[in-house]
Design a protein around this motif. Structure first.
Motif, PDB file in Angstrom:
ATOM      1  N   ASP A 111       0.829  -1.211   0.000  1.00 54.96           N
ATOM      2  CA  ASP A 111       0.000   0.000   0.000  1.00 54.96           C
ATOM      3  C   ASP A 111       0.865   1.264   0.000  1.00 54.96           C
ATOM      4  O   ASP A 111       0.574   2.223  -0.718  1.00 54.96           O
ATOM      5  CB  ASP A 111      -0.943   0.024   1.207  1.00 54.96           C
ATOM      6  CG  ASP A 111      -2.039  -1.023   1.106  1.00 54.96           C
ATOM      7  OD1 ASP A 111      -2.349  -1.453  -0.016  1.00 54.96           O
ATOM      8  OD2 ASP A 111      -2.578  -1.406   2.167  1.00 54.96           O
ATOM      9  N   GLN A 157      -5.882   3.559 -10.832  1.00 54.83           N
ATOM     10  CA  GLN A 157      -6.081   2.868  -9.559  1.00 54.83           C
ATOM     11  C   GLN A 157      -7.064   1.709  -9.708  1.00 54.83           C
ATOM     12  O   GLN A 157      -6.870   0.651  -9.101  1.00 54.83           O
ATOM     13  CB  GLN A 157      -6.550   3.853  -8.492  1.00 54.83           C
ATOM     14  CG  GLN A 157      -5.448   4.805  -8.079  1.00 54.83           C
ATOM     15  CD  GLN A 157      -5.928   5.925  -7.177  1.00 54.83           C
ATOM     16  OE1 GLN A 157      -7.120   6.210  -7.088  1.00 54.83           O
ATOM     17  NE2 GLN A 157      -4.986   6.583  -6.512  1.00 54.83           N
ATOM     18  N   GLU A 158      -8.094   1.899 -10.523  1.00 57.05           N
ATOM     19  CA  GLU A 158      -9.044   0.806 -10.767  1.00 57.05           C
ATOM     20  C   GLU A 158      -8.360  -0.344 -11.490  1.00 57.05           C
ATOM     21  O   GLU A 158      -8.559  -1.507 -11.148  1.00 57.05           O
ATOM     22  CB  GLU A 158     -10.233   1.318 -11.585  1.00 57.05           C
ATOM     23  CG  GLU A 158     -11.297   0.270 -11.808  1.00 57.05           C
ATOM     24  CD  GLU A 158     -12.479   0.808 -12.593  1.00 57.05           C
ATOM     25  OE1 GLU A 158     -13.186  -0.013 -13.196  1.00 57.05           O
ATOM     26  OE2 GLU A 158     -12.685   2.040 -12.615  1.00 57.05           O
ATOM     27  N   SER A 198      -6.165  -2.186  -9.054  1.00 55.31           N
ATOM     28  CA  SER A 198      -6.992  -2.994  -8.144  1.00 55.31           C
ATOM     29  C   SER A 198      -7.449  -4.283  -8.818  1.00 55.31           C
ATOM     30  O   SER A 198      -7.397  -5.362  -8.217  1.00 55.31           O
ATOM     31  CB  SER A 198      -8.211  -2.207  -7.681  1.00 55.31           C
ATOM     32  OG  SER A 198      -7.817  -1.146  -6.859  1.00 55.31           O
ATOM     33  N   LEU A 208      -4.543  -6.647  -9.036  1.00 51.49           N
ATOM     34  CA  LEU A 208      -4.237  -7.273  -7.749  1.00 51.49           C
ATOM     35  C   LEU A 208      -5.303  -8.291  -7.334  1.00 51.49           C
ATOM     36  O   LEU A 208      -5.000  -9.265  -6.641  1.00 51.49           O
ATOM     37  CB  LEU A 208      -4.063  -6.210  -6.661  1.00 51.49           C
ATOM     38  CG  LEU A 208      -2.811  -5.347  -6.804  1.00 51.49           C
ATOM     39  CD1 LEU A 208      -2.823  -4.208  -5.790  1.00 51.49           C
ATOM     40  CD2 LEU A 208      -1.551  -6.186  -6.675  1.00 51.49           C
ATOM     41  N   GLU A 209      -6.545  -8.085  -7.776  1.00 50.64           N
ATOM     42  CA  GLU A 209      -7.587  -9.080  -7.500  1.00 50.64           C
ATOM     43  C   GLU A 209      -7.311 -10.358  -8.274  1.00 50.64           C
ATOM     44  O   GLU A 209      -7.520 -11.459  -7.771  1.00 50.64           O
ATOM     45  CB  GLU A 209      -8.967  -8.533  -7.885  1.00 50.64           C
ATOM     46  CG  GLU A 209      -9.546  -7.562  -6.899  1.00 50.64           C
ATOM     47  CD  GLU A 209     -10.883  -6.992  -7.362  1.00 50.64           C
ATOM     48  OE1 GLU A 209     -11.487  -7.544  -8.315  1.00 50.64           O
ATOM     49  OE2 GLU A 209     -11.320  -5.991  -6.777  1.00 50.64           O
TER      50      GLU A 209
END
Length: 127
Positions: A5, A34-35, A38, A41-42
């Motif tokens: 983070d 950022q989306e 994310s 990372l998912e």
């Protein structure tokens, strides 16, 4: 805050600094980035920061891809507006400093005139 983070926060900040566009546009682009991170990372929950950066690129590469996607005349116009704004601000600061300098010199001259130019260890001598 995890190590990932903290690294992502710095990464986003560096990308934002590299983008040559308005605040509103930066906000929109950063939300998309950022989306995308994310989602990445998912799909890869064990990925570390190096994996993220190798997938998306360094901040300069991301900014360069944004510049390439922009309309060249539009981007140049934005850069000219920024230059004009910086020149105007610098001019105003120069004028303010000039006025301040004149006021200081005027005050010194006025103080000398009030004492007729005579002082004796801080004591004003009146003739």
């Amino acid at each position: 805050m995890s190590k990932l983070d903290a690294a992502l926060k710095r990464y986003y900040r560096n990308i934002r600094k590299e983008l040559p566009c308005s605040f509103k546009m930066k906000k929109r682009i950063m939300a998309q980035i950022q989306e995308s991170v994310s989602l990445f990372l998912e799909q890869k929950p064990t990925a570390d920061f190096e994996a993220v950066q190798s997938h998306f690129g360094d901040p300069q590469t991301i900014a360069l891809s944004y510049i390439e996607d922009q309309n060249a005349p539009e981007l140049l116009q934005k850069m000219h507006i920024k230059r004009k704004l910086v020149a105007i601000v610098a001019g105003v600061v120069a004028v303010i400093l000039l006025i301040w300098g004149i006021a200081v010199i005027w005050a010194i001259i006025d103080a000398k005139d009030a004492t007729n130019g005579h002082t004796n260890d801080g004591i004003i001598v009146i003739e």
